[in-house]
Design a protein around this motif. Structure first.
Motif, PDB file in Angstrom:
ATOM      1  N   SER A 203       0.838  -1.192   0.000  1.00 49.37           N
ATOM      2  CA  SER A 203       0.000   0.000   0.000  1.00 49.37           C
ATOM      3  C   SER A 203       0.879   1.251   0.000  1.00 49.37           C
ATOM      4  O   SER A 203       2.052   1.202   0.393  1.00 49.37           O
ATOM      5  N   PRO A 204       0.335   2.399  -0.427  1.00 45.82           N
ATOM      6  CA  PRO A 204       1.116   3.642  -0.347  1.00 45.82           C
ATOM      7  C   PRO A 204       1.569   3.944   1.075  1.00 45.82           C
ATOM      8  O   PRO A 204       2.702   4.388   1.290  1.00 45.82           O
ATOM      9  N   GLY A 205       0.689   3.698   2.047  1.00 40.79           N
ATOM     10  CA  GLY A 205       1.060   3.968   3.435  1.00 40.79           C
ATOM     11  C   GLY A 205       2.232   3.119   3.896  1.00 40.79           C
ATOM     12  O   GLY A 205       3.126   3.603   4.604  1.00 40.79           O
ATOM     13  N   ALA A 206       2.259   1.859   3.494  1.00 37.47           N
ATOM     14  CA  ALA A 206       3.373   0.981   3.871  1.00 37.47           C
ATOM     15  C   ALA A 206       4.676   1.466   3.253  1.00 37.47           C
ATOM     16  O   ALA A 206       5.740   1.397   3.889  1.00 37.47           O
ATOM     17  N   MET A 207       4.611   1.949   2.012  1.00 36.84           N
ATOM     18  CA  MET A 207       5.818   2.457   1.367  1.00 36.84           C
ATOM     19  C   MET A 207       6.329   3.712   2.060  1.00 36.84           C
ATOM     20  O   MET A 207       7.546   3.876   2.268  1.00 36.84           O
ATOM     21  N   ILE A 208       5.427   4.587   2.451  1.00 36.26           N
ATOM     22  CA  ILE A 208       5.823   5.808   3.160  1.00 36.26           C
ATOM     23  C   ILE A 208       6.452   5.458   4.503  1.00 36.26           C
ATOM     24  O   ILE A 208       7.486   6.029   4.893  1.00 36.26           O
ATOM     25  N   ARG A 209       5.859   4.515   5.227  1.00 39.33           N
ATOM     26  CA  ARG A 209       6.426   4.122   6.524  1.00 39.33           C
ATOM     27  C   ARG A 209       7.810   3.523   6.364  1.00 39.33           C
ATOM     28  O   ARG A 209       8.703   3.759   7.184  1.00 39.33           O
ATOM     29  N   ARG A 210       8.016   2.737   5.300  1.00 40.63           N
ATOM     30  CA  ARG A 210       9.326   2.136   5.094  1.00 40.63           C
ATOM     31  C   ARG A 210      10.380   3.205   4.790  1.00 40.63           C
ATOM     32  O   ARG A 210      11.489   3.171   5.333  1.00 40.63           O
ATOM     33  N   ARG A 211      10.057   4.157   3.912  1.00 41.06           N
ATOM     34  CA  ARG A 211      11.012   5.222   3.606  1.00 41.06           C
ATOM     35  C   ARG A 211      11.359   6.017   4.857  1.00 41.06           C
ATOM     36  O   ARG A 211      12.523   6.329   5.118  1.00 41.06           O
ATOM     37  N   ARG A 212      10.351   6.322   5.655  1.00 43.31           N
ATOM     38  CA  ARG A 212      10.579   7.117   6.855  1.00 43.31           C
ATOM     39  C   ARG A 212      11.460   6.359   7.845  1.00 43.31           C
ATOM     40  O   ARG A 212      12.358   6.948   8.479  1.00 43.31           O
ATOM     41  N   LEU A 213      11.234   5.052   7.984  1.00 43.86           N
ATOM     42  CA  LEU A 213      12.063   4.259   8.899  1.00 43.86           C
ATOM     43  C   LEU A 213      13.498   4.168   8.392  1.00 43.86           C
ATOM     44  O   LEU A 213      14.447   4.238   9.182  1.00 43.86           O
ATOM     45  N   GLN A 214      13.682   4.011   7.087  1.00 46.41           N
ATOM     46  CA  GLN A 214      15.039   4.002   6.521  1.00 46.41           C
ATOM     47  C   GLN A 214      15.775   5.291   6.869  1.00 46.41           C
ATOM     48  O   GLN A 214      16.926   5.275   7.310  1.00 46.41           O
ATOM     49  N   GLU A 215      15.105   6.415   6.648  1.00 45.28           N
ATOM     50  CA  GLU A 215      15.734   7.707   6.916  1.00 45.28           C
ATOM     51  C   GLU A 215      15.988   7.888   8.406  1.00 45.28           C
ATOM     52  O   GLU A 215      17.029   8.429   8.805  1.00 45.28           O
ATOM     53  N   ALA A 216      15.062   7.436   9.216  1.00 39.81           N
ATOM     54  CA  ALA A 216      15.270   7.535  10.665  1.00 39.81           C
ATOM     55  C   ALA A 216      16.501   6.745  11.095  1.00 39.81           C
ATOM     56  O   ALA A 216      17.300   7.223  11.913  1.00 39.81           O
ATOM     57  N   ALA A 217      16.670   5.540  10.544  1.00 42.37           N
ATOM     58  CA  ALA A 217      17.833   4.726  10.908  1.00 42.37           C
ATOM     59  C   ALA A 217      19.130   5.420  10.514  1.00 42.37           C
ATOM     60  O   ALA A 217      20.109   5.421  11.269  1.00 42.37           O
ATOM     61  N   VAL A 218      19.150   6.023   9.310  1.00 39.74           N
ATOM     62  CA  VAL A 218      20.353   6.748   8.876  1.00 39.74           C
ATOM     63  C   VAL A 218      20.669   7.886   9.846  1.00 39.74           C
ATOM     64  O   VAL A 218      21.816   8.061  10.268  1.00 39.74           O
ATOM     65  N   ARG A 219      19.666   8.655  10.210  1.00 39.30           N
ATOM     66  CA  ARG A 219      19.913   9.811  11.083  1.00 39.30           C
ATOM     67  C   ARG A 219      20.294   9.382  12.495  1.00 39.30           C
ATOM     68  O   ARG A 219      21.185   9.989  13.109  1.00 39.30           O
ATOM     69  N   VAL A 220      19.642   8.370  13.020  1.00 40.61           N
ATOM     70  CA  VAL A 220      19.998   7.894  14.359  1.00 40.61           C
ATOM     71  C   VAL A 220      21.446   7.420  14.376  1.00 40.61           C
ATOM     72  O   VAL A 220      22.190   7.680  15.335  1.00 40.61           O
ATOM     73  N   ARG A 221      21.867   6.749  13.306  1.00 42.47           N
ATOM     74  CA  ARG A 221      23.218   6.196  13.226  1.00 42.47           C
ATOM     75  C   ARG A 221      24.269   7.269  12.943  1.00 42.47           C
ATOM     76  O   ARG A 221      25.341   7.277  13.547  1.00 42.47           O
ATOM     77  N   GLU A 222      23.974   8.186  12.028  1.00 48.87           N
ATOM     78  CA  GLU A 222      24.984   9.118  11.535  1.00 48.87           C
ATOM     79  C   GLU A 222      24.951  10.480  12.211  1.00 48.87           C
ATOM     80  O   GLU A 222      25.844  11.294  11.975  1.00 48.87           O
ATOM     81  N   GLN A 223      23.940  10.751  13.021  1.00 41.68           N
ATOM     82  CA  GLN A 223      23.853  12.031  13.722  1.00 41.68           C
ATOM     83  C   GLN A 223      23.737  11.783  15.226  1.00 41.68           C
ATOM     84  O   GLN A 223      22.704  12.035  15.833  1.00 41.68           O
ATOM     85  N   PRO A 224      24.821  11.274  15.845  1.00 39.75           N
ATOM     86  CA  PRO A 224      24.741  10.870  17.258  1.00 39.75           C
ATOM     87  C   PRO A 224      24.478  12.018  18.222  1.00 39.75           C
ATOM     88  O   PRO A 224      24.042  11.782  19.359  1.00 39.75           O
ATOM     89  N   ASP A 225      24.733  13.257  17.776  1.00 40.55           N
ATOM     90  CA  ASP A 225      24.541  14.394  18.675  1.00 40.55           C
ATOM     91  C   ASP A 225      23.151  15.015  18.556  1.00 40.55           C
ATOM     92  O   ASP A 225      22.828  15.958  19.290  1.00 40.55           O
ATOM     93  N   VAL A 226      22.349  14.523  17.640  1.00 38.99           N
ATOM     94  CA  VAL A 226      20.985  15.041  17.464  1.00 38.99           C
ATOM     95  C   VAL A 226      20.032  14.205  18.314  1.00 38.99           C
ATOM     96  O   VAL A 226      20.036  12.974  18.230  1.00 38.99           O
ATOM     97  N   ASP A 227      19.215  14.871  19.119  1.00 35.14           N
ATOM     98  CA  ASP A 227      18.319  14.117  19.992  1.00 35.14           C
ATOM     99  C   ASP A 227      17.211  13.450  19.177  1.00 35.14           C
ATOM    100  O   ASP A 227      16.818  13.917  18.097  1.00 35.14           O
ATOM    101  N   LEU A 228      16.709  12.351  19.701  1.00 36.23           N
ATOM    102  CA  LEU A 228      15.744  11.537  18.978  1.00 36.23           C
ATOM    103  C   LEU A 228      14.421  12.256  18.767  1.00 36.23           C
ATOM    104  O   LEU A 228      13.740  12.032  17.753  1.00 36.23           O
ATOM    105  N   ALA A 229      14.045  13.122  19.661  1.00 38.62           N
ATOM    106  CA  ALA A 229      12.801  13.870  19.497  1.00 38.62           C
ATOM    107  C   ALA A 229      12.880  14.780  18.266  1.00 38.62           C
ATOM    108  O   ALA A 229      11.896  14.916  17.527  1.00 38.62           O
ATOM    109  N   SER A 230      14.037  15.375  18.034  1.00 39.33           N
ATOM    110  CA  SER A 230      14.204  16.237  16.854  1.00 39.33           C
ATOM    111  C   SER A 230      14.136  15.430  15.570  1.00 39.33           C
ATOM    112  O   SER A 230      13.539  15.855  14.578  1.00 39.33           O
ATOM    113  N   ILE A 231      14.771  14.253  15.573  1.00 39.13           N
ATOM    114  CA  ILE A 231      14.713  13.382  14.393  1.00 39.13           C
ATOM    115  C   ILE A 231      13.271  12.979  14.118  1.00 39.13           C
ATOM    116  O   ILE A 231      12.807  13.005  12.975  1.00 39.13           O
TER     117      ILE A 231
END
Length: 264
Positions: A203-231
């Motif tokens: 579904s479109p919603g499933a695709m959007i959730r997957r893209r968002r989770l991919q990007e979240a994982a990149v930011r959590v991993r590569e931006q260690p000084d950014v708090d999770l609430a901001s991400i």
């Protein structure tokens, strides 16, 4: 091209890995080609965990030619011995020539019959290219692309619209909701749903959730000084707790745990 490690949970654990652009002749059919090569000591294995793109992949290795469906969960492969694979991340325009119902392959895959015919020719040509010394990856992509272009044939307007859908859902500045995606394509949400099921299997919603989770994982991993609430806020999650629930549901661990593990 997007971040070459997007979707890979632990890039530092990757074997030799290359993401190559699609030749112009198949730019409407393939987002990119990807080639891992590995040589693992006898008796050992290397587990590669991936939050895969919501798309189908056609993969050639020394044993088979496999069409892998979109995934809704974390996937992994345990690498052993010495080998390689050559994969094509397929654009929607390529899917109809390979499968009638991509929903049947969600979270799974199937080997294409290589007993004679063009699939055997593809496998033989890629195997030969990968064993041919310097420049082997480029040659493997060239023969793979040529086979796919001939198999699919000319890309008609409905398939181009399906490709545009993929860009709207997964590209830079991607839509945050199915309603936004439908408006950009000038179609109804129901038509959007039919398009994604026909060309991706999700579904479109499933695709959007997957893209968002991919990007979240990149930011959590590569931006260690950014708090999770901001991400969470930047990516359209309702709050930090929503981000954590998404991580737990798909990856089986909290963002803070993932950040800690990925830094090792």
């Amino acid at each position: 091209m997007v971040n070459p490690t997007r979707g890979v949970l632990y890039p530092a654990r990757l074997p030799e890995f290359h993401r190559l652009p699609a030749p112009a002749a198949v730019a409407d059919l393939v987002a990119w080609f990807w080639i891992p090569e590995w040589d693992i000591e006898p008796g050992l294995s290397s587990r590669q965990e991936v939050v895969a793109y919501p798309a189908l992949n056609l993969v050639v290795d020394a044993e088979a030619v496999t069409l892998s469906g979109a995934t809704t969960r974390l996937s992994h492969r345990d690498l052993r011995g010495k080998s390689w694979a050559v994969g094509a991340l397929l654009r929607p325009a390529a899917v109809a020539a390979l499968i009638d119902d991509p929903t049947a392959l969600v979270d799974g895959g199937r080997a294409l019959d290589a007993r004679g015919g063009d699939v055997a020719e593809l496998q033989g040509a890629v195997v030969a290219a990968m064993g041919s010394g310097d420049g082997h990856r480029d040659r493997a992509v060239e023969v793979f692309a040529g086979w796919l272009a001939e198999r699919v044939g000319p890309v008609e307007e409905p398939a181009r619209q399906a490709n545009a859908l993929m860009e709207i859902l997964m590209g830079e500045g991607a839509a945050l909701t199915p309603e936004e995606a439908a408006a950009r394509l000038a179609v109804s949400v129901r038509t959007l749903q039919r398009m994604t099921h026909r060309h991706v299997g999700l579904s479109p919603g499933a695709m959007i959730r997957r893209r968002r989770l991919q990007e979240a994982a990149v930011r959590v991993r590569e931006q260690p000084d950014v708090d999770l609430a901001s991400i969470a806020a930047d990516l359209g999650y309702a709050d930090h707790a929503h981000l954590t629930r998404d991580f737990q549901a798909v990856l089986g661990l909290a963002p803070r745990t993932y950040r800690s593990e990925s830094s090792r």
